[in-house]
Design a protein around this motif. Sequence first.
Motif, mmCIF file in Angstrom:
data_model
loop_
_atom_site.group_PDB
_atom_site.id
_atom_site.type_symbol
_atom_site.label_atom_id
_atom_site.label_comp_id
_atom_site.label_asym_id
_atom_site.label_seq_id
_atom_site.Cartn_x
_atom_site.Cartn_y
_atom_site.Cartn_z
ATOM 1 N N GLU A 63 62.050 51.516 46.398
ATOM 2 C CA GLU A 63 62.274 51.385 47.835
ATOM 3 C C GLU A 63 60.954 51.590 48.586
ATOM 4 O O GLU A 63 60.130 52.418 48.223
ATOM 5 N N GLY A 64 60.788 50.795 49.633
ATOM 6 C CA GLY A 64 59.589 50.900 50.451
ATOM 7 C C GLY A 64 58.377 50.214 49.859
ATOM 8 O O GLY A 64 57.270 50.386 50.375
ATOM 9 N N ARG A 65 58.582 49.427 48.795
ATOM 10 C CA ARG A 65 57.454 48.759 48.155
ATOM 11 C C ARG A 65 57.745 47.265 47.980
ATOM 12 O O ARG A 65 58.896 46.815 48.156
ATOM 13 N N LEU A 66 56.711 46.513 47.621
ATOM 14 C CA LEU A 66 56.801 45.061 47.511
ATOM 15 C C LEU A 66 56.195 44.596 46.197
ATOM 16 O O LEU A 66 55.223 45.184 45.705
ATOM 17 N N PHE A 67 56.746 43.515 45.649
ATOM 18 C CA PHE A 67 56.197 42.861 44.457
ATOM 19 C C PHE A 67 55.600 41.547 44.931
ATOM 20 O O PHE A 67 56.283 40.720 45.551
ATOM 21 N N LEU A 68 54.308 41.327 44.654
ATOM 22 C CA LEU A 68 53.585 40.187 45.211
ATOM 23 C C LEU A 68 52.944 39.323 44.133
ATOM 24 O O LEU A 68 52.411 39.853 43.147
ATOM 25 N N LEU A 69 52.987 38.011 44.348
ATOM 26 C CA LEU A 69 52.362 37.062 43.430
ATOM 27 C C LEU A 69 51.533 36.060 44.222
ATOM 28 O O LEU A 69 51.837 35.766 45.386
ATOM 29 N N GLY A 70 50.501 35.513 43.582
ATOM 30 C CA GLY A 70 49.758 34.409 44.169
ATOM 31 C C GLY A 70 50.443 33.096 43.830
ATOM 32 O O GLY A 70 51.144 32.995 42.817
ATOM 33 N N ASP A 71 50.267 32.080 44.660
ATOM 34 C CA ASP A 71 50.892 30.785 44.371
ATOM 35 C C ASP A 71 50.208 30.082 43.204
ATOM 36 O O ASP A 71 50.821 29.260 42.520
ATOM 37 N N GLU A 72 48.949 30.373 42.960
ATOM 38 C CA GLU A 72 48.248 29.860 41.777
ATOM 39 C C GLU A 72 48.402 30.918 40.691
ATOM 40 O O GLU A 72 47.553 31.780 40.493
ATOM 41 N N GLY B 54 48.211 31.009 37.561
ATOM 42 C CA GLY B 54 47.322 31.082 36.414
ATOM 43 C C GLY B 54 46.051 31.870 36.656
ATOM 44 O O GLY B 54 45.428 32.359 35.710
ATOM 45 N N SER B 55 45.640 32.002 37.931
ATOM 46 C CA SER B 55 44.369 32.665 38.213
ATOM 47 C C SER B 55 44.498 33.835 39.183
ATOM 48 O O SER B 55 43.507 34.485 39.492
ATOM 49 N N SER B 56 45.706 34.090 39.649
ATOM 50 C CA SER B 56 45.881 35.136 40.660
ATOM 51 C C SER B 56 45.953 36.528 40.030
ATOM 52 O O SER B 56 46.717 36.764 39.090
ATOM 53 N N VAL B 57 45.153 37.428 40.567
ATOM 54 C CA VAL B 57 45.243 38.844 40.169
ATOM 55 C C VAL B 57 46.248 39.484 41.114
ATOM 56 O O VAL B 57 45.920 39.884 42.233
ATOM 57 N N ASP B 58 47.500 39.571 40.644
ATOM 58 C CA ASP B 58 48.579 40.027 41.517
ATOM 59 C C ASP B 58 49.359 41.152 40.859
ATOM 60 O O ASP B 58 48.822 41.870 39.990
ATOM 61 N N SER B 59 50.624 41.292 41.230
ATOM 62 C CA SER B 59 51.417 42.399 40.689
ATOM 63 C C SER B 59 51.519 42.366 39.175
ATOM 64 O O SER B 59 51.621 43.415 38.525
ATOM 65 N N PRO C 39 38.848 34.095 50.510
ATOM 66 C CA PRO C 39 37.690 33.832 49.645
ATOM 67 C C PRO C 39 38.035 33.241 48.282
ATOM 68 O O PRO C 39 37.151 32.730 47.601
ATOM 69 N N THR C 40 39.294 33.329 47.856
ATOM 70 C CA THR C 40 39.643 32.882 46.500
ATOM 71 C C THR C 40 40.712 31.792 46.543
ATOM 72 O O THR C 40 41.305 31.507 47.585
ATOM 73 N N SER C 41 40.961 31.196 45.375
ATOM 74 C CA SER C 41 41.965 30.126 45.276
ATOM 75 C C SER C 41 43.291 30.634 44.722
ATOM 76 O O SER C 41 44.101 29.843 44.250
ATOM 77 N N SER C 42 43.548 31.934 44.792
ATOM 78 C CA SER C 42 44.767 32.489 44.197
ATOM 79 C C SER C 42 46.039 32.034 44.915
ATOM 80 O O SER C 42 47.136 32.183 44.376
ATOM 81 N N MET C 43 45.917 31.484 46.140
ATOM 82 C CA MET C 43 47.098 31.013 46.874
ATOM 83 C C MET C 43 47.152 29.492 46.974
ATOM 84 O O MET C 43 47.917 28.941 47.768
ATOM 85 N N THR C 44 46.348 28.798 46.168
ATOM 86 C CA THR C 44 46.382 27.334 46.130
ATOM 87 C C THR C 44 47.739 26.866 45.603
ATOM 88 O O THR C 44 48.279 27.474 44.682
ATOM 89 N N PRO C 45 48.327 25.800 46.143
ATOM 90 C CA PRO C 45 47.785 24.897 47.164
ATOM 91 C C PRO C 45 48.151 25.283 48.598
ATOM 92 O O PRO C 45 47.748 24.582 49.525
ATOM 93 N N THR C 46 48.907 26.375 48.773
ATOM 94 C CA THR C 46 49.280 26.776 50.132
ATOM 95 C C THR C 46 48.044 27.099 50.957
ATOM 96 O O THR C 46 47.905 26.645 52.101
ATOM 97 N N ILE C 47 47.142 27.898 50.381
ATOM 98 C CA ILE C 47 45.901 28.283 51.044
ATOM 99 C C ILE C 47 44.779 28.158 50.022
ATOM 100 O O ILE C 47 44.841 28.784 48.966
ATOM 101 N N ASP C 48 43.789 27.350 50.330
ATOM 102 C CA ASP C 48 42.667 27.149 49.408
ATOM 103 C C ASP C 48 41.519 28.109 49.719
ATOM 104 O O ASP C 48 41.453 28.693 50.807
#
Length: 259
Positions: free
Chosen positions: A150-159, A161-166, A58-67
């Motif tokens: 341990e047992g956890r992940l750090f995640l970022l959006g490809d965009e 500037g607008s991604s609500v991520d880690s 629903p969002t553009s947080s992974m642009t340009p990989t996923i729009d």
Amino acid sequence: MGGESMTHTAPRSGGTGTGPVGSRTGQRLSGLAVALGLVLFLGGFAWGAVVYRPYTVPTSSMTPTIDAGDRILAQRVDGDEVRRGDVVVFKDATWANAPMVKRVVAIGGDTVSCCQDGKLKVNGKEIDEPYLPKGTPAEITNFPTVTVPEGRLFLLGDERGSSVDSTAHLTDAASGTVARSAVDARVDSVVYPMKGMLERPTGFEALGGLSSPGPLGTIIAAVIAGAVLVMGGGAYGPIAKLAGAARARRSSAEPAGVR
């Protein structure tokens, strides 16, 4: 009457019967092709339904990989199978009560920080991220070094500037990380619009093995092969009937024999 002569004409009914057309071998092979095609076609769809889950982003947080609005297929995986660079679908109550799509940039035991020379740094190594929008830095604001539990992940959006991520959850108890068990699936392909399989980012390769693509290519090949076999096998009867009719027309056009 000894002088009587009889004229015999060639039969005109060849190929017009209502029985099976074509040779027995051809009929058997066509039936086998249809049966095998149905197994491949239906089996491919069943396999895909078991292995993959469809999502609409629903969002553009992974642009340009996923729009925004793209439809993706994500392979059902266990969180322990996730590797650096994977794009995953996860659900964490502290982030949102809905599935989210982000890229894993660090796993348990890693240290991650940004930015040095405009690049993300994981375990002291600057990461090349060609999937980011061209000309944009790895992060719009620097953040301090985070050690991923341990047992956890750090995640970022490809965009970034607008991604609500880690980076938006660094003050949380888990320093913005998400449990591996929160991962439901790993994105394999964008199917609409058709962008194809997601590439595995080689920038993380020096830190450990990358994940392998799922069986989507094999599934698609099975479905296509099945469809071709079904259509080919089903076409045998009509083709044989046309061929028989053509032979009958040629036979009827030949001069009648006189004895």
